[in-house]
Every structure is written in C-alpha cells, then in structure tokens.
Scaffold this motif. Structure first.
Motif: not given
Ligand code: FAD
Length: 548
Positions: A380-386
């Motif tokens: 989720f961190h990866t998706v959101l911060t992308t």
C-alpha cells in the motif's frame, strides 16, 4: 476542523490521486520501460514540469493586488497570515491559528521571472516549488546551492522555514544562498533585503511574521544529470557525527567550492538501531556515469513499484551492495566502511525522500487505527507514494485532530551542536526509542541570525562551524510515553544543548520560555520599525500548540 474543510481536503486528496493515476503511464515509460529499451543513461531532467515564466509587468500587477489585500487586512484590524489552505504546505502544525486571522493570498506568485544561465541566477516568485525550479535549471546544468528534499516545498517556504539538504554542510540553509530578496513590509512598502540587512537577518525562519517574500534572486551553481553516491556504514550516529566533524573542518580549511560536481559535495545519514548509513557523493559527468555503469555500477531509480528510499538504504546497510576493491581502498572513511556505490538520476536524488515523507508514512496507522492493517502494508505504501507526493500525505494527516496527531507521533527537526548529539541520542533511547533518525549536518551562516544558525566571527572549533540536524519522525517504539511531556522535555534539552528546533512543528513551551531561545528584543524592534507589529501574527502565537 469544520466538516466543510474536511470535505475540501478529502476532495483535494482524491484529485491528487486521480492526477497520480493519469501520470502513471508517463512514469512507467520514463522510469521503467525507456531505460530498458533505450540508453539507460538517457537524462531525466525533472520529476515535475518546469516552473512557468511570468513577465515583470504581470508580476508587478500581482504584487499590487497583494498590497491592496494587505491594506484591507490592516483596516480589518485582524492579524495577517498567508492564505495557503490547510495541508498545502509542509507544516506539522494544523491551520487552527489561521481561523480568526486575515488570509492574504499570494499563491499567484508561482513563476520564474528570469533565468540567466550566463550569470547563473534565477529570479523566482515565492510559490515556485523546488521540483519545478530544478526541472527548469537542470537542463542548463545548473541547480540552486541547496534543494530541500520534498518536491512541493516552495522557495518562499524554504526562506521562511530555513530549508536544508545534503549540500547544507557546505552551503548552510537555503536563505543564505540568495543574492537579493524583495520583501513586503507590514506597512505595505516593497523593499530589497540588500538595502535592509538588519531586517533580512530576522526574516529567514520567522515564518512570515516579519515581512512577506515577493521574489528572490537565487544563485545557481554547476550540476549534471547524474549523482554518484556511496553508502558508508558507521557504528552509530555518533560515529557519523565524528565523520561530519572531520569533513566540515576539512571543508572549512580548504578552498570553498560551491558546485555540485565532485566527490564530497553531498552528505547526509540515516541512523537505524543497528547502525548508521552515511551517504556521500556529488554529480558526475555523463561520460563518467557511462564509464562507471559499464564497469558494473548499478543505477537506482524510483519507478512505480519502488519501495521507500529509506528501505533501500536499510537493505544496503544489512545486505551490502556493489563495491569494487579499488573503490573500497580509495574511499576508506575514517570511521566507516564503504558498503555500496550507485548512480542516481539527479532529480531522483534531489527528491529521494519525498516518497513517503522520509518514513513519516509509517505513522499513519496511529492516526487512523481502524485502517491500521491497510496503512501499515508495504505494498500500500508503494502504491500510495507512487501516486501522491509528501505534500498530499500531510493533507491526509491533517484530517485528524491536533490531539490525535500530536498524541501518537513526533515530527521534529532539531539542530544540535555536534557535542550535544550524544545527549540527544541517549534521551531518545531512554524515552521514545524513535528510529530511524535523519542526520544532516548544516553549516552555520557567516553572520548572526535571529532564527537561523548564525555564528559569531570567532570560530574556535568545529562546534562553531555547524549543527547536526537530527530528524525525529514517527511513533515511539517505547510505547505509552506521554508525548506532551516528551515534547516539553525535548524542547528543554535542545535549548540546554544550545540547539534550535524547526518551527514547522508545534512549540509546547510557553511564550516566555520560547522567547528565551531567540533575540526577542531585536525581533520586536524590527516588527515595530517596519510596521509588522499588530499586522503580521506574532511568531509564538503562530507556532504554539493550541490547548484543548
Ligand atoms: C517531517 C518534516 C521534515 C522536514 N524536513 C525538511 C528537510 O529535510 N529540509 C527542509 O528544508 N525542510 C524540511 N521540512 C520543513 C519545510 O521545509 C518547511 O516547513 C518549509 O517552510 C515548508 O515550506 P512550504 O513551501 O511547504 O511552505 P508552507 O509550509 O506553506 O509555509 C512555511 C512557512 O513559511 C511562510 N511563508 C510561505 N511563503 C511565504 C511568503 N511568500 N512570505 C512570507 N512567508 C511565507 C508560511 O506562512 C509558513 O509559516 C520538513 C518538514 C517536516 C514536517
């Protein structure tokens, strides 16, 4: 916060997510596919579009409007603040202090008035972001001397909030690198900082309470599109501080070069409980980048599937990386061991911590406990911060009350003289146990400053040359420690060590204690002399934590 305000923030977060999704194909091409299919060293000039240009005439017209607005504010008898919306900047404080104030909207001032490549100067309005500014200057192989690391930090915000980054051990805070700045006083006069040096010494760090910034002439210096970075392991933040002492002294003894190109132009570190990683390097020419890449040096990019940068550092710290025996010998640091070297496109390097706000994103589950399992998920961190920048993460954090935010995590940057770092670390271990810690040495400016890191003429030791900025971001691992008490203790400790805390965060101490940290007389005299008093909100009133 009013329900109306909440809905506006949610709508603007949704809009940012939508734009992030629209941008995805471009990012996929730029960061993943193009490097595979074409030259892996093709330049990336910027992560965001370059800042737009504006004519001097249009700027003058916009300034006239702001002066009119300020006049109305004075007539209303209300105190003046900048009319940015909650969550638009990078403050860990909510906008509650703005509720009864008169908001002067300056956001039209978002363009570049002039870029002179020959004389290496850019004249900027204050709401130009560093990402937009660097996208404009880097294709000319130029960058400001200090580029704060969140994409949406603005030039005006970095002046009023003392912007720093990894070039700061040489170049100090962003405001010290400016040629001249146009200011608007509380009386409505437009003046230049070069003609009012005493006033100027109190503007940086004053958070818009002494004068407003209308434009500024930023000094630029040679840079290239590639950074070569080496990662060195130290036993602890203290060992990293010893290395910083050595490098700062060395720099102060030698020729003071300002450009980004070379070996030790950049320095910062991240402290983990198991050790500290120092990052050192500078820009290299494209030819050197090609040669190094051919000889096996990897390239670090932040593509849509990339993890947060601090986890990249952590992986290197624990698992090592690419290092040739020659490089190991050549770069044997005094206190540390070279673990890894890599090439990074310069814009990715500049804003490497923007993904997730260093590791600030890991505090989100504390703010929204019912969504904790989703918010602590690494995918989720990866998706959101992308999809969204740190600026949008701040908006999300502003959806909860000050009490919830301040009661569950700490976001503080503390500038500590090097000899005080040990005590600060011990205090953190005994109370909060917050890790990682960001470590960024910042040179003191060469003149006395009311809020910045000014120093006296008399340099006796490395203590007078720089301060270690220690970034303490996140939720305590020691659990249960009352954060209100911790904040008060921390402020006392920082003051007793001769340090300063960054004022983007709430101040917990009362007015009297707060003003004992600064030259209150100078501040008040200047506000009186230039008509800021009773017009601009006072600094303590702006940054102190509202109770209840
Ligand atoms: C967790 C965290 C980590 C951070 N780390 C770093 C870091 O590593 N390096 C760094 O440089 N900074 C860092 N910052 C701080 C950040 O740079 C400052 O808060 C900066 O002031 C933000 O600028 P902004 O453009 O977002 O402006 P805002 O947050 O909107 O404004 C900042 C202040 O400047 C005033 N201001 C803005 N524009 C003007 C103007 N034109 N005239 C007068 N006053 C004005 C505002 O009123 C406000 O008081 C960090 C902040 C946080 C919360």
């Amino acid at each position: 916060m009013t329900p109306d305000r909440k809905i506006k923030i949610i709508a603007s977060v949704a809009w940012a997510l939508f734009l992030g999704i629209l941008e995805l194909p471009l990012r996929l091409w730029r960061d993943v596919l193009a490097p595979l299919w074409s030259d892996p060293l093709r330049p990336v000039w910027g992560l965001d579009p370059p800042a737009p240009y504006k004519s001097q005439r249009q700027h003058d017209a916009d300034v006239k409007e702001i002066i009119e607005h300020l006049k109305k504010a004075r007539e209303s008898g209300k105190e003046v603040v900048i009319g940015r919306k909650v969550g638009e900047g990078h403050s860990a404080r909510s906008g509650r202090y703005k509720e009864k104030a008169f908001r002067v909207d300056m956001t039209k001032l978002d363009s570049v008035l002039e870029l002179d490549v020959e004389s290496r100067r850019a004249v900027c309005e204050p709401f130009v972001s560093f990402s937009a500014l660097s996208s404009l200057t880097l294709p000319h192989n130029l960058l400001p001397l200090v580029v704060p690391e969140f994409r949406r930090i603005t030039v005006g915000g970095a002046i009023q909030g003392l912007g720093i980054e990894s070039t700061s051990y040489r170049n100090s805070t962003f405001d010290t690198t400016l040629v001249d700045t146009t200011l608007l006083t509380g009386r409505g006069d437009v003046i230049r900082s070069s003609e009012h040096p005493r006033l100027w010494r109190s503007v940086p760090g004053s958070n818009g309470t002494v004068a407003l910034t209308l434009s500024t002439e930023v000094k630029l210096t040679p840079a290239t599109e590639w950074v070569r970075l080496r990662y060195v392991k130290y036993a602890s933040p203290l060992e990293f501080t010893r290395e910083s002492n050595r490098k700062v002294e060395e720099y102060n003894r030698g020729e003071k070069e300002e450009n980004w190109i070379g070996n030790d132009k950049l320095m910062d570190g991240v402290g983990f409980p198991w050790g500290t990683i120092g990052m050192f390097g500078g820009c290299v020419t494209k030819e050197d980048a090609r040669r190094l890449h051919r000889s096996g040096m990897p390239i670090y990019r932040q593509g849509p599937a990339s993890d947060l940068y601090y986890r990249h550092i952590e992986d290197i710290g624990k698992g090592g990386g690419h290092v040739t025996p020659e490089a190991f010998e050549e770069h044997l640091e005094k206190y540390g061991e070279l673990l890894h070297e890599e090439l990074i496109p310069t814009p990715v390097y500049l804003f490497r911590y923007d993904r997730g706000g260093f590791w600030g994103i890991t505090a989100l589950p504390k703010f929204f406990p019912s969504l904790a399992s989703l918010l602590s998920n690494r995918i989720f961190h990866t998706v959101l911060t992308t999809l969204v920048s740190t600026a949008t993460l701040y908006k999300i954090a502003m959806l909860v009350s000050d009490q919830t935010r301040e009661g569950s995590a700490i976001l503080q940057d503390l500038d500590i003289p090097p000899s005080g770092v040990k005590k600060l670390l011990r205090w953190n271990d005994d109370t909060l146990g917050i890790w990682p810690l960001w470590l960024c040495p910042v040179a003191c400016s060469q003149d006395k400053r009311t809020f910045g890191l000014g120093r006296s003429e008399d340099i006796k030791s490395v203590e007078d040359m720089y301060a270690m900025n220690v970034g303490v971001y996140g939720a305590p691992s020691n659990g249960g420690y009352p954060l209100f008490d911790a904040n008060i203790q921390l402020e006392k400790l920082v003051a007793s060590l001769g340090g300063k805390k960054a004022l983007y965060a709430f101040v917990y101490s009362d007015r009297e204690v707060f003003w004992s940290w600064y030259d209150a007389r100078e501040y008040e005299e200047l506000r009186e002399e230039y008509g800021g008093k009773n017009v601009f909100m006072g600094l303590w009133e702006k940054v102190s934590k509202p109770m209840g």
